[in-house]
Enzyme design. Structure first.
Site, mmCIF file in Angstrom:
data_model
loop_
_atom_site.group_PDB
_atom_site.id
_atom_site.type_symbol
_atom_site.label_atom_id
_atom_site.label_comp_id
_atom_site.label_asym_id
_atom_site.label_seq_id
_atom_site.Cartn_x
_atom_site.Cartn_y
_atom_site.Cartn_z
ATOM 1 N N ASN A 6 6.570 -9.121 -2.637
ATOM 2 C CA ASN A 6 6.126 -7.964 -2.781
ATOM 3 C C ASN A 6 7.395 -6.960 -2.887
ATOM 4 O O ASN A 6 8.210 -7.204 -2.141
ATOM 5 C CB ASN A 6 5.460 -7.211 -1.479
ATOM 6 C CG ASN A 6 5.038 -5.825 -1.614
ATOM 7 O OD1 ASN A 6 5.732 -5.072 -1.916
ATOM 8 N ND2 ASN A 6 3.667 -5.398 -1.488
ATOM 9 N N HIS A 9 9.526 -2.404 -1.721
ATOM 10 C CA HIS A 9 10.757 -1.775 -1.082
ATOM 11 C C HIS A 9 11.857 -1.538 -1.770
ATOM 12 O O HIS A 9 12.673 -0.740 -1.503
ATOM 13 C CB HIS A 9 11.054 -2.711 0.148
ATOM 14 C CG HIS A 9 10.125 -2.530 1.179
ATOM 15 N ND1 HIS A 9 9.732 -1.412 2.031
ATOM 16 C CD2 HIS A 9 9.350 -3.745 1.728
ATOM 17 C CE1 HIS A 9 8.837 -1.815 2.839
ATOM 18 N NE2 HIS A 9 8.539 -3.085 2.794
ATOM 19 N N HIS A 42 2.289 -2.551 -5.242
ATOM 20 C CA HIS A 42 1.299 -1.402 -4.860
ATOM 21 C C HIS A 42 1.540 -0.280 -5.460
ATOM 22 O O HIS A 42 2.410 0.344 -5.197
ATOM 23 C CB HIS A 42 1.430 -1.384 -3.195
ATOM 24 C CG HIS A 42 0.285 -0.548 -2.697
ATOM 25 N ND1 HIS A 42 0.026 -0.448 -1.399
ATOM 26 C CD2 HIS A 42 -0.766 0.074 -3.112
ATOM 27 C CE1 HIS A 42 -0.954 0.418 -0.993
ATOM 28 N NE2 HIS A 42 -1.497 0.699 -2.295
ATOM 29 N N ARG A 44 0.713 3.111 -5.606
ATOM 30 C CA ARG A 44 0.161 4.341 -4.514
ATOM 31 C C ARG A 44 -0.420 5.420 -5.372
ATOM 32 O O ARG A 44 0.497 5.919 -6.457
ATOM 33 C CB ARG A 44 0.802 4.567 -3.495
ATOM 34 C CG ARG A 44 0.670 3.534 -2.546
ATOM 35 C CD ARG A 44 1.605 3.879 -1.301
ATOM 36 N NE ARG A 44 1.640 2.930 -0.133
ATOM 37 C CZ ARG A 44 0.669 2.966 0.797
ATOM 38 N NH1 ARG A 44 0.112 4.143 0.773
ATOM 39 N NH2 ARG A 44 0.149 2.140 1.903
ATOM 40 N N ARG A 48 4.793 6.513 -4.404
ATOM 41 C CA ARG A 48 5.967 6.898 -3.360
ATOM 42 C C ARG A 48 6.975 5.993 -3.731
ATOM 43 O O ARG A 48 7.991 6.012 -3.380
ATOM 44 C CB ARG A 48 5.496 7.182 -2.046
ATOM 45 C CG ARG A 48 5.201 5.520 -1.511
ATOM 46 C CD ARG A 48 5.221 5.951 -0.138
ATOM 47 N NE ARG A 48 3.864 6.405 0.408
ATOM 48 C CZ ARG A 48 3.053 6.111 1.383
ATOM 49 N NH1 ARG A 48 3.823 5.311 2.130
ATOM 50 N NH2 ARG A 48 2.079 6.712 1.692
ATOM 51 N N GLU A 69 -1.600 -4.501 -6.197
ATOM 52 C CA GLU A 69 -2.361 -3.916 -4.902
ATOM 53 C C GLU A 69 -2.660 -2.474 -5.287
ATOM 54 O O GLU A 69 -1.868 -1.921 -5.846
ATOM 55 C CB GLU A 69 -1.285 -3.966 -3.953
ATOM 56 C CG GLU A 69 -1.425 -5.126 -3.048
ATOM 57 C CD GLU A 69 -0.611 -4.981 -1.875
ATOM 58 O OE1 GLU A 69 -0.589 -3.886 -1.280
ATOM 59 O OE2 GLU A 69 0.034 -6.039 -1.386
ATOM 60 N N THR A 100 0.182 -0.451 4.424
ATOM 61 C CA THR A 100 -1.133 -0.731 4.645
ATOM 62 C C THR A 100 -1.531 -1.105 6.089
ATOM 63 O O THR A 100 -1.137 -2.153 6.280
ATOM 64 C CB THR A 100 -1.490 -2.041 3.719
ATOM 65 O OG1 THR A 100 -0.907 -1.407 2.484
ATOM 66 C CG2 THR A 100 -3.066 -1.802 3.565
ATOM 67 N N GLU A 150 -7.460 -12.053 1.148
ATOM 68 C CA GLU A 150 -6.303 -11.881 1.686
ATOM 69 C C GLU A 150 -6.443 -11.489 3.229
ATOM 70 O O GLU A 150 -6.652 -10.287 3.469
ATOM 71 C CB GLU A 150 -5.037 -11.004 1.204
ATOM 72 C CG GLU A 150 -3.758 -11.181 1.783
ATOM 73 C CD GLU A 150 -2.732 -10.145 1.091
ATOM 74 O OE1 GLU A 150 -3.146 -9.764 -0.329
ATOM 75 O OE2 GLU A 150 -1.793 -9.765 1.790
ATOM 76 N N HIS A 189 0.990 -9.692 5.360
ATOM 77 C CA HIS A 189 1.477 -8.627 6.116
ATOM 78 C C HIS A 189 2.152 -8.984 7.547
ATOM 79 O O HIS A 189 1.587 -9.552 8.347
ATOM 80 C CB HIS A 189 0.418 -7.673 6.681
ATOM 81 C CG HIS A 189 0.588 -6.266 6.612
ATOM 82 N ND1 HIS A 189 1.082 -5.810 7.721
ATOM 83 C CD2 HIS A 189 0.695 -5.146 5.532
ATOM 84 C CE1 HIS A 189 1.498 -4.280 7.385
ATOM 85 N NE2 HIS A 189 1.182 -3.928 6.079
HETATM 86 N N1 PXP Z 1 -0.133 -7.854 1.782
HETATM 87 C C1 PXP Z 1 -0.866 -6.456 1.469
HETATM 88 C C2 PXP Z 1 -2.179 -6.141 1.066
HETATM 89 C C3 PXP Z 1 0.082 -5.637 1.605
HETATM 90 O O1 PXP Z 1 -0.401 -4.184 1.564
HETATM 91 C C4 PXP Z 1 1.442 -5.801 2.121
HETATM 92 C C5 PXP Z 1 2.244 -4.678 2.590
HETATM 93 O O2 PXP Z 1 2.596 -3.888 1.223
HETATM 94 C C6 PXP Z 1 1.870 -6.974 2.183
HETATM 95 C C7 PXP Z 1 0.912 -7.956 1.913
HETATM 96 C C8 PXP Z 1 3.231 -7.450 2.552
HETATM 97 O O3 PXP Z 1 3.526 -7.158 4.135
HETATM 98 P P1 PXP Z 1 5.142 -7.020 4.537
HETATM 99 O O4 PXP Z 1 5.647 -6.179 3.759
HETATM 100 O O5 PXP Z 1 4.780 -6.696 5.726
HETATM 101 O O6 PXP Z 1 5.619 -8.588 4.295
#
Ligand code: PXP
Length: 237
Positions: A6, A9, A42, A44, A48, A69, A100, A150, A189
């Site tokens: 992901n 960031h 993601h 949003r 953001r 996402e 999330t 997931e 997550h």
């Molecule tokens: N899976 C989903 C559905 C998420 O919303 C996120 C966070 O954006 C992640 C995985 C990744 O989480 P993390 O950034 O804590 O590794």
């Protein structure tokens, strides 16, 4: 074991100055060089971090699985149908949250989720549901017609000691039921270089979706290496 990285960031950092750097497409390219099997973003409602332009460019540039996402809203479904990511993960979304926070309320929104899955399927887009590690939620996910789940590993990731073992058991049980119901089972997550192995070792799990820990490590050692180290960790098990 699939590793989806992901890169939200990276866009968050760009938005801190509202400029052009760092470029999410560059992050995706380096993650792929490091062995990422997928790139997740993601989109949003408030844009953001990732924005519509990022998504379009990533669709063109990412040679691996592009996972979008999104909340199950009309606006997002319309975008998904236009952009055609390789898969969509439906997530709950609150404006105020930092990330999330919980899984989808699949029991409360079953019909709406089912309809959203149907619309995405019409365009041939596979759908995953981000759900809490609860057997009932896995069962309901199956009934919505989704292809994958997931399992939310946030509680596991934040827990310690015996409590973490309990949370791990919940994730294991949810994956087991998903496999029995012929749903592809992913997890994500809060996973990091220290807690990921127990999750990667779960039998039947297809892939892990990880963002924050990889991007954090990348600040110090570079993204390609940070992804490669995570790939090695989850493959050894
Ligand atoms: N899976 C989903 C559905 C998420 O919303 C996120 C966070 O954006 C992640 C995985 C990744 O989480 P993390 O950034 O804590 O590794």
């Amino acid at each position: 074991m699939i590793l989806g990285v992901n890169i939200d960031h990276v866009a968050t950092l760009r938005e801190a100055r509202k400029g052009a750097d760092p470029e999410p497409v560059m992050a995706a390219t380096l993650a792929v060089l490091g062995g990422a099997d997928g790139i997740t973003v993601h989109l949003r409602e408030d844009r953001r971090h990732i924005n519509d332009r990022d998504l379009r460019l990533l669709r063109e540039m990412v040679p691996v699985e592009l996972n979008l996402e999104m909340a199950a809203t009309d606006e997002m479904v319309r975008i998904a149908l236009e952009v055609k990511p390789d898969m969509v993960t439906l997530v709950p979304e609150k404006r105020q949250e930092l990330t999330t926070e919980g899984g989808l309320d699949v029991s409360g929104q079953k019909e709406h989720v089912k309809e959203t899955v149907r619309r995405l399927h019409e365009s041939g887009i596979p759908v995953s549901l981000f759900i809490n590690p609860r057997i009932m939620d896995v069962d309901i996910s199956r009934e919505t017609g989704a292809d994958m789940v997931e399992i939310h590993t946030g509680l596991y990731s934040n827990a310690k000691g015996e409590k973490q073992k309990d949370e791990l058991r919940r994730v294991v049980d949810a994956v087991k039921v998903a496999c029995k119901l012929e749903l592809l089972a992913n997890a994500g997550h809060g996973l990091n270089y220290f807690n990921v192995r127990n999750i990667a070792a779960i039998e039947g799990i297809r892939g892990l979706y990880i963002g924050h820990s990889i991007i954090s490590r990348a600040v110090f050692i570079g993204l390609e290496r940070a992804v490669r180290e995570m790939k090695e960790l989850i493959a050894v098990v």
